[in-house]
Design an enzyme around this catalytic site. Sequence first.
Site, PDB file in Angstrom:
ATOM      1  N   HIS A 261      -5.703  15.482  12.830  1.00  0.00           N
ATOM      2  CA  HIS A 261      -6.221  14.971  11.632  1.00  0.00           C
ATOM      3  C   HIS A 261      -7.755  14.988  11.351  1.00  0.00           C
ATOM      4  O   HIS A 261      -8.287  15.344  10.520  1.00  0.00           O
ATOM      5  CB  HIS A 261      -5.798  13.221  11.423  1.00  0.00           C
ATOM      6  CG  HIS A 261      -4.397  13.367  10.531  1.00  0.00           C
ATOM      7  ND1 HIS A 261      -4.176  13.905   9.340  1.00  0.00           N
ATOM      8  CD2 HIS A 261      -3.217  12.974  10.999  1.00  0.00           C
ATOM      9  CE1 HIS A 261      -2.867  13.598   9.150  1.00  0.00           C
ATOM     10  NE2 HIS A 261      -2.191  13.134  10.154  1.00  0.00           N
ATOM     11  N   GLU A 327      -1.292   1.646  12.971  1.00  0.00           N
ATOM     12  CA  GLU A 327      -1.041   2.417  11.743  1.00  0.00           C
ATOM     13  C   GLU A 327       0.407   2.887  12.076  1.00  0.00           C
ATOM     14  O   GLU A 327       1.274   2.743  11.456  1.00  0.00           O
ATOM     15  CB  GLU A 327      -1.622   3.267  11.329  1.00  0.00           C
ATOM     16  CG  GLU A 327      -1.512   3.991  10.245  1.00  0.00           C
ATOM     17  CD  GLU A 327      -2.302   5.221   9.942  1.00  0.00           C
ATOM     18  OE1 GLU A 327      -2.107   5.837   8.786  1.00  0.00           O
ATOM     19  OE2 GLU A 327      -3.082   5.631  10.606  1.00  0.00           O
ATOM     20  N   HIS A 328       0.634   3.658  13.190  1.00  0.00           N
ATOM     21  CA  HIS A 328       1.954   4.429  13.345  1.00  0.00           C
ATOM     22  C   HIS A 328       2.155   4.033  14.992  1.00  0.00           C
ATOM     23  O   HIS A 328       1.380   4.055  15.731  1.00  0.00           O
ATOM     24  CB  HIS A 328       1.739   5.684  13.422  1.00  0.00           C
ATOM     25  CG  HIS A 328       1.376   6.407  12.251  1.00  0.00           C
ATOM     26  ND1 HIS A 328      -0.090   6.736  11.799  1.00  0.00           N
ATOM     27  CD2 HIS A 328       1.827   6.611  10.935  1.00  0.00           C
ATOM     28  CE1 HIS A 328      -0.010   7.292  11.004  1.00  0.00           C
ATOM     29  NE2 HIS A 328       0.937   7.195  10.068  1.00  0.00           N
ATOM     30  N   ASP A 361       5.482  11.232   7.996  1.00  0.00           N
ATOM     31  CA  ASP A 361       4.359  11.873   7.328  1.00  0.00           C
ATOM     32  C   ASP A 361       4.844  12.676   6.094  1.00  0.00           C
ATOM     33  O   ASP A 361       4.198  12.778   5.084  1.00  0.00           O
ATOM     34  CB  ASP A 361       3.541  12.801   8.032  1.00  0.00           C
ATOM     35  CG  ASP A 361       2.512  12.037   9.072  1.00  0.00           C
ATOM     36  OD1 ASP A 361       2.249  11.073   8.761  1.00  0.00           O
ATOM     37  OD2 ASP A 361       2.054  12.646  10.024  1.00  0.00           O
ATOM     38  N   HIS A 420      -5.994 -34.612 -16.557  1.00  0.00           N
ATOM     39  CA  HIS A 420      -4.904 -33.908 -16.316  1.00  0.00           C
ATOM     40  C   HIS A 420      -3.487 -34.889 -16.520  1.00  0.00           C
ATOM     41  O   HIS A 420      -2.669 -34.379 -17.024  1.00  0.00           O
ATOM     42  CB  HIS A 420      -4.965 -33.621 -14.828  1.00  0.00           C
ATOM     43  CG  HIS A 420      -5.564 -32.124 -14.572  1.00  0.00           C
ATOM     44  ND1 HIS A 420      -6.750 -32.181 -14.825  1.00  0.00           N
ATOM     45  CD2 HIS A 420      -5.452 -31.101 -13.831  1.00  0.00           C
ATOM     46  CE1 HIS A 420      -7.508 -31.153 -14.278  1.00  0.00           C
ATOM     47  NE2 HIS A 420      -6.697 -30.280 -13.814  1.00  0.00           N
TER      48      HIS A 420
END
Length: 447
Positions: A261, A327-328, A361, A420
């Site tokens: 990549h 990530e993976h 992927d 309140h």
Amino acid sequence: MISRIDLRGNPGDPRDLLPRPELDIEAALDKVRPICEDVRHRGSEALFELAERFDGVRPAALRVPREDIDAALAGLDPDVRAALEESIRRARLVHAAQRRSDTTTQVVPGGTVTERWVPVGRVGLYAPGGRAVYPSSVIMNVVPAQEAGVASLAVASPPQAEFGGLPHPTVLAACALLGVDEVHAVGGAQAVAMFAYGTADCARADMVTGPGNIWVAAAKRLLKGVIGIDAEAGPTEIAILADDTADPGYVAADLISQAEHDVVAASVLVTPSVELAGRVESELAARVAATRHRDRVAEALGGRQSGIVLVDDLDHGLAVVDAYAAEHLEVMTADPAAVAARVRNAGAVFVGAYSPVSLGDYCAGSNHVLPTGGSALHSSGLSVQTFLRGIHVIDYDRDALAEVARRVVALAEAEDLPAHGEAVTARVGGAAAAAVAAHTVTTGGNA
């Protein structure tokens, strides 16, 4: 080619010892800030000039004409079209199952809380360009947004000088297959700014998603709050947890696949087997020399972000990969399903010898837009949920409110917010209001 890190006999927190890519988003902020401000103030005019500056081409138009999208699909290689169609089909199967249903809980008679799931109104989806073309990222962004019910989708992808200022034709073809007809020839930080501020060619979006380079990540950080974001994606990464039963050729091939990549991509093997480590190193030497992008791969594998990590045993290995939060994460062990079931931190887990990251992927059906840089410790990948917002709808009648009024007043007084409580007593009146008032007087506001 790839370094070793020996953590054997070191059972402590390994996070500071593990290889990581360097990603200085803070430094990038100073460079993207003027770009984003330029787009904010000059809109489309700035985008044309930025395309010339960064992409080397001035598009004829920022919004890609529909005929160019259709032409890209008509000219697509039939095998690539079939592959994209299958990827879309599988992604739809998985993401359709992620749809949420509204849930109503009866808290008391006459009092309910409903959680409604409402899609984001308009999203900008980014498909990067650069060293590679990513029609798969178009699919991974568009499919979950469509399955979530997002009404308005726009895709941005950098203009390419090779294609006359249009995004890559395979990206355009993927948009056509998905039924997306709003595509903008805009890349980088300026694409995020376009979605955040809007231009004459592109309406403002509520959210921007999709992977990108450091400039895209920096623009997301800068403009978060002006526009919603999915994540600040960093360089891609793979971790492989393997024992001596793993095929070293498979391990090496998968480390290379992520290194392909980018020169800053991270490839990490975690193993208790010194023998496997040596065999993988031998496989890497042979396979890197033969791969098309050998220079890029060699630089990534030799960088400080990649390495082979030696651990005492699989339990130690699990602790290490959980700390790394990849990530993976691939698990290649004697009983990969059992080991994978023990993993707590990963963007996606790939089980066994025949579930490589490359499958995820493209055609596993899972999403490949995943948390990076250890953010899988606390964040998830892109999904239908990314594009949905949970809204609580509270519906109480008078009796249900009166029944709990005393408790509301007690808590309001404890927080020194008497108005309140008065907002409740104004509604319940009569005996209920008197009981609340008496309780406040006798207890000084304490339950």
